[in-house]
Design a protein around this motif. Sequence first.
Motif, PDB file in Angstrom:
ATOM      1  N   GLU A 131      73.755  35.580  32.838  1.00 21.92           N
ATOM      2  CA  GLU A 131      72.265  35.770  32.064  1.00 21.92           C
ATOM      3  C   GLU A 131      72.429  34.565  31.289  1.00 21.92           C
ATOM      4  O   GLU A 131      71.612  34.078  31.618  1.00 21.92           O
ATOM      5  N   GLU A 191      70.813  46.598  29.625  1.00 21.51           N
ATOM      6  CA  GLU A 191      69.339  46.134  29.866  1.00 21.51           C
ATOM      7  C   GLU A 191      69.560  45.644  31.225  1.00 21.51           C
ATOM      8  O   GLU A 191      68.074  44.777  31.648  1.00 21.51           O
ATOM      9  N   ARG A 192      70.834  44.865  31.814  1.00 25.15           N
ATOM     10  CA  ARG A 192      71.082  44.139  33.663  1.00 25.15           C
ATOM     11  C   ARG A 192      70.389  45.074  34.103  1.00 25.15           C
ATOM     12  O   ARG A 192      70.893  45.105  35.248  1.00 25.15           O
ATOM     13  N   THR A 193      71.017  46.394  34.045  1.00 21.17           N
ATOM     14  CA  THR A 193      71.592  47.376  35.301  1.00 21.17           C
ATOM     15  C   THR A 193      70.940  48.664  35.194  1.00 21.17           C
ATOM     16  O   THR A 193      69.675  48.774  36.060  1.00 21.17           O
ATOM     17  N   ASP A 200      68.166  49.161  33.476  1.00 19.61           N
ATOM     18  CA  ASP A 200      66.308  49.018  33.145  1.00 19.61           C
ATOM     19  C   ASP A 200      66.148  49.114  34.601  1.00 19.61           C
ATOM     20  O   ASP A 200      64.844  48.880  34.654  1.00 19.61           O
ATOM     21  N   PRO A 201      66.570  47.652  35.574  1.00 23.42           N
ATOM     22  CA  PRO A 201      65.662  47.590  36.434  1.00 23.42           C
ATOM     23  C   PRO A 201      65.783  48.315  37.502  1.00 23.42           C
ATOM     24  O   PRO A 201      65.289  48.699  37.831  1.00 23.42           O
ATOM     25  N   GLU A 261      63.429  50.658  36.614  1.00 23.32           N
ATOM     26  CA  GLU A 261      61.732  50.150  36.553  1.00 23.32           C
ATOM     27  C   GLU A 261      61.416  50.038  37.962  1.00 23.32           C
ATOM     28  O   GLU A 261      60.792  50.469  38.611  1.00 23.32           O
ATOM     29  N   ARG A 262      62.968  49.912  39.142  1.00 17.41           N
ATOM     30  CA  ARG A 262      61.993  50.196  40.753  1.00 17.41           C
ATOM     31  C   ARG A 262      62.158  51.490  40.879  1.00 17.41           C
ATOM     32  O   ARG A 262      61.153  51.344  42.066  1.00 17.41           O
ATOM     33  N   ASP A 274      58.866  52.205  40.121  1.00 14.52           N
ATOM     34  CA  ASP A 274      57.431  51.187  40.803  1.00 14.52           C
ATOM     35  C   ASP A 274      57.546  51.636  42.178  1.00 14.52           C
ATOM     36  O   ASP A 274      56.199  52.358  42.690  1.00 14.52           O
TER      37      ASP A 274
END
Lengths: 91, 222
Positions: free
Chosen positions: A31, B187-189, B191-192, B195-196, B199
């Motif tokens: 990050e 936040e890094r793992t 949530d994305p 999100e995917r 989608d």
Amino acid sequence: MGFIRLVVILAVVLTVVYWSVSIYSRSLRREALEDAFDEEHPNGGAKGARDAYIANGMAEYETGLRKKLIWLVYVIPVLVVTGILIVTNTN
Amino acid sequence: MRYVKFFLRLLPFLIVGAMLHYWLPQHDVARVTSTEVIRQDFSGINRIFYAQADSGNTEQATRDLRLINTEKQKTWLLGFFPRESRGVMVYRNEDTGWIWPPYFKFDSADLQAEASALISAAGQEQWVVVTHYGWRNRFLSIYPNAVGLRAIDSPDVRIIPWFNIFFFIFAGIAALFIRAAWLQFRERTLDPLFERAGDRMDEVNAGVAERRSRLKRLFGRK
């Protein structure tokens, strides 16, 4: 027998802690690299430059001191156990 | 109902608090009056309040238990405020061995000898600080386990619980660290990932909507 049980339990627990800490530390580093690149290249930079920058930074991290410090997860509990053992059993 | 909910929410804290109160070391100022060994017949109820057979020995249903009889200075609030009165206190003296609680105590025989050497009579008291963990309960016949003895000159000593101070500082740091690591992971793992997935769900929904509208058109309904 009790000693073997302690070693096994410690090994399992500390390995879980070690993995969690290394994943966290790696994630923080990545990050930070992303943020650093984005700050220097507000318009996105050249194509592929961002990935290369991050890959380079992560390769540096993998051989750096910070990653080696995570081994303290194993070292400190052993020292604490030894310390408590000595304090409890000395008269 | 509100009180029940409140109590249920409080319950984990009470349980953890009780466990810490049982396992963390505490200090008593006391005078050793005698030491003794009794045979202890454990029951299913009070067995968990005892350690196991001395390190290197085998476990039996029944065994001898070392006790240290004392007269201790009474205190308020976990030993922070001394009182004028005194009362008897009996400590057991058992090896905790390699497992739990992690005092790694193997010297109960030595501690018993130490306690015997420190026996004193009323009027010419030899005061000692007894480091111990555990509870005394007369209904269950359980005793706190003495971990260490230290002779002192006067009963008015200020005991600073260094271990507990470091323990709670460490526990606080560990809690903050786990929280930070969890937030980072989310936040890094996570949530994305969601999100995917979101989608994908949108695409699927859009596809369904399109097909439905095509069907509608086909059958001439608005």
